[in-house]
Design a protein around this motif. Sequence first.
Motif, PDB file in Angstrom:
ATOM      1  N   HIS A  60     -12.808   3.973  -4.975  1.00  0.00           N
ATOM      2  CA  HIS A  60     -12.502   2.625  -4.482  1.00  0.00           C
ATOM      3  C   HIS A  60     -11.133   2.557  -3.824  1.00  0.00           C
ATOM      4  CE1 HIS A  60     -10.381   2.648  -8.322  1.00  0.00           C
ATOM      5  NE2 HIS A  60      -9.642   1.672  -7.838  1.00  0.00           N
ATOM      6  N   ASP A 100      -7.806  -0.502  -3.483  1.00  0.00           N
ATOM      7  CA  ASP A 100      -7.312  -1.789  -3.991  1.00  0.00           C
ATOM      8  C   ASP A 100      -6.452  -2.494  -2.944  1.00  0.00           C
ATOM      9  OD1 ASP A 100      -8.280  -1.456  -6.796  1.00  0.00           O
ATOM     10  OD2 ASP A 100      -6.874   0.208  -6.797  1.00  0.00           O
ATOM     11  N   GLN A 133       1.039   0.537  -5.187  1.00  0.00           N
ATOM     12  CA  GLN A 133       0.595   0.262  -6.538  1.00  0.00           C
ATOM     13  C   GLN A 133       1.256   1.264  -7.456  1.00  0.00           C
ATOM     14  OE1 GLN A 133      -3.746   0.806  -5.465  1.00  0.00           O
ATOM     15  NE2 GLN A 133      -3.813   1.547  -7.544  1.00  0.00           N
ATOM     16  N   HIS A 173      -9.069   6.111  -3.830  1.00  0.00           N
ATOM     17  CA  HIS A 173      -8.803   6.873  -5.051  1.00  0.00           C
ATOM     18  C   HIS A 173      -9.892   6.634  -6.096  1.00  0.00           C
ATOM     19  CE1 HIS A 173      -6.946   2.923  -5.636  1.00  0.00           C
ATOM     20  NE2 HIS A 173      -7.146   3.083  -6.932  1.00  0.00           N
TER      21      HIS A 173
HETATM   22 FE   LIG Z   1      -7.571   1.491  -8.324  1.00  0.00          FE
END
Ligand SMILES: [Fe+2]
Length: 231
Positions: free
Chosen positions: A103, A105, A117, A212
Amino acid sequence: MKFKNLEKIKNLESTPKKVSIFSEKEIKMILELYKNLPETRFNKKQNVRKKAWLQNYNKELDKIYFSKLKDVLGDFKMDSLKSETNEDYFGLFHESFSPLPLHVDTGFDENTIIYKQVITPLITPGDTIVFKKRWYGRSTTFTVDEEELKFKPKPGQNDRSSAHIGKEEFDKDMYSKYLNHLDINNLRGLKVEMVYNWKVGESLIVDRTHIHCASSRIKNMKLGLTTFTKK
Ligand SMILES: [Fe+2]
């Protein structure tokens, strides 16, 4: 969705970086906070328990956490959703019993200048596999499953897409060592940027545009804290 500030987002990109910013005592404080927080969501399908870092449970720790992130990220804003009282969450704790799928983000707001992140492992073993490929649409879960691709996301839910797929076969050694929970066809054309072996006391800083997933290496469960940031 198309980011309005795509050039700015790209200019802020950098290679993933490991840092050691939290002391043993601070990690203990974070774990203690995790225990005390109310449960936010148990996602049965993904087999993950999530808790949001609510401010004011431990004001001292809130301050420490924000200032340590600022030391490594420079100016940033939190982008990990907001509480009912409209206060920024400082991150999301995710206790996983099976590995998270492939996925990205990137969020759901085209006006946001998404940034880094920060992933802080709290209970190991585990790994985060970061792929070279980046994604500039909404938060997406990548799949080659025809049924899953029909999924229509509600607000705040990930899109489904197979548009990440390339031609080249995925590295078989890498697959059997870390990623055999995925369909290998879902990895076609992807190259690994970094295998981050979780280590308590470290944090991984990675652009939000990187695709990732978690590795298959989970013993019972793993616990991590992720903070999403924007400029
Ligand atoms: Fe993630």
